[in-house]
Design an enzyme around this catalytic site. Structure first.
Site, PDB file in Angstrom:
ATOM      1  N   GLY A  55       0.820  -1.269  -0.067  1.00 19.51           N
ATOM      2  CA  GLY A  55       0.025  -0.110  -0.276  1.00 19.51           C
ATOM      3  C   GLY A  55       1.026   1.201   0.069  1.00 19.51           C
ATOM      4  N   SER A 115      -0.028   5.661  -2.039  1.00 19.66           N
ATOM      5  CA  SER A 115      -0.586   6.541  -1.522  1.00 19.66           C
ATOM      6  C   SER A 115      -0.786   6.761   0.137  1.00 19.66           C
ATOM      7  CB  SER A 115      -2.138   6.865  -2.338  1.00 19.66           C
ATOM      8  OG  SER A 115      -2.765   5.600  -1.732  1.00 19.66           O
ATOM      9  N   SER A 147      -2.049  -0.640  11.988  1.00 20.02           N
ATOM     10  CA  SER A 147      -3.316  -1.048  12.549  1.00 20.02           C
ATOM     11  C   SER A 147      -4.145   0.227  12.400  1.00 20.02           C
ATOM     12  CB  SER A 147      -3.344  -1.588  13.783  1.00 20.02           C
ATOM     13  OG  SER A 147      -4.691  -1.910  14.199  1.00 20.02           O
ATOM     14  N   TYR A 157     -14.305  -3.175  10.461  1.00 19.67           N
ATOM     15  CA  TYR A 157     -13.059  -2.764  10.371  1.00 19.67           C
ATOM     16  C   TYR A 157     -12.293  -2.551  11.835  1.00 19.67           C
ATOM     17  CZ  TYR A 157      -9.487   0.562   8.809  1.00 19.67           C
ATOM     18  OH  TYR A 157      -8.203   1.262   8.714  1.00 19.67           O
ATOM     19  N   LYS A 191      -9.014  -4.961  12.544  1.00 17.03           N
ATOM     20  CA  LYS A 191      -7.678  -3.880  12.698  1.00 17.03           C
ATOM     21  C   LYS A 191      -7.353  -4.307  14.373  1.00 17.03           C
ATOM     22  CE  LYS A 191      -6.484  -1.541   9.361  1.00 17.03           C
ATOM     23  NZ  LYS A 191      -4.998  -1.642   8.899  1.00 17.03           N
TER      24      LYS A 191
END
Length: 246
Positions: free
Chosen positions: A34, A37, A158, A172, A176
């Protein structure tokens, strides 16, 4: 009688601690998932500034090309780490480009906000795969190369939501939190093996993933620049911090 330490003297801040480690990241070989960006790209910039060698991945080819131009490098590939092929390509090409691995940064992630009953099964499965399963499997595959480094680290990005669950982020928050506990358990598992594990808990951050977020400061969603989060993670690496909480 032992003199009690004042509250002012403990603990040292990350900024103070990192003064002892000004060259710690120089020439470190760092793949960042990732990394095209947001926090991932900001981390790439911050690490390059410290003299590290980075290799970035991302799913979108156009974002990858833009990020590589920013970084003035060709060390990166378009890969989806949610797939076995993407994880294999990430490690193989990173090893080929960098000559080994010293720091693995698990940053790739995805989120779908909304009421649980309005979140599709496909969206829930995607969050579990991208935010939890993929980094666990990528880490497992990278361990032999990291162990060969002799002075390695794993950074798991996280979220503050792992510590304080926010409404409309139930899945989510769950993944996480699971990812954070994975890192904490792995750090203890690898104790004494030359691989340190740092877990980062960003708060609201101004990234493309957060553009659709409508929550405000009442839920802790005041945002800070991705560069501020990246700088704190880099300082945490320099000081061997176990966690960075924004």
């Amino acid at each position: 009688m032992t003199k009690r330490r004042s509250a002012r003297s403990f603990p040292r801040t990350i900024t103070q601690a990192c003064k002892d480690h000004t060259t710690k990241l120089r020439n470190k070989r760092v793949p960042i998932t990732g990394g095209t960006s947001g926090i991932g790209l900001a981390l790439a910039h911050a690490l390059v500034a410290k003299g590290a060698k980075v290799f970035i991945t991302g799913r979108r080819q156009n974002l990858l090309e833009d990020a590589l131009r920013e970084l003035k490098t060709n060390a990166g590939t378009s890969a989806d780490v949610a797939t076995p092929e993407g994880r294999e390509a990430t490690l193989f090409l990173a090893m080929q480009a960098l000559g080994g691995l010293d720091i693995l940064i698990n940053n790739a992630g995805g989120v779908r906000a909304g009421r649980l009953e309005h979140t599709s099964e496909v969206e829930i499965e995607a969050m579990v795969t991208v935010d939890l399963l993929a980094p666990i499997l990528l880490t497992r595959a990278a361990l032999p190369a990291l162990r060969a480094s002799g002075d390695a680290a794993i950074v798991n990005v996280s979220s503050g939501i792992a510590l304080v669950g926010a409404p409309f982020y139930a899945t989510y928050a769950a993944v996480k939190a699971g990812f954070a506990h994975f890192g904490e358990a792995l750090r203890r598992e690898l104790n004494g093996e030359g691989i340190h594990v740092l877990t980062a808990y960003p708060g609201g951050t101004d990234t493309p993933m957060m553009k659709s977020n409508r929550a405000g400061p009442e839920l802790g969603f005041s945002r800070e620049p991705a560069s501020a989060v990246a700088d704190s993670i880099v300082a945490g690496l320099e000081s061997n911090a176990r966690a960075v909480i924004r």
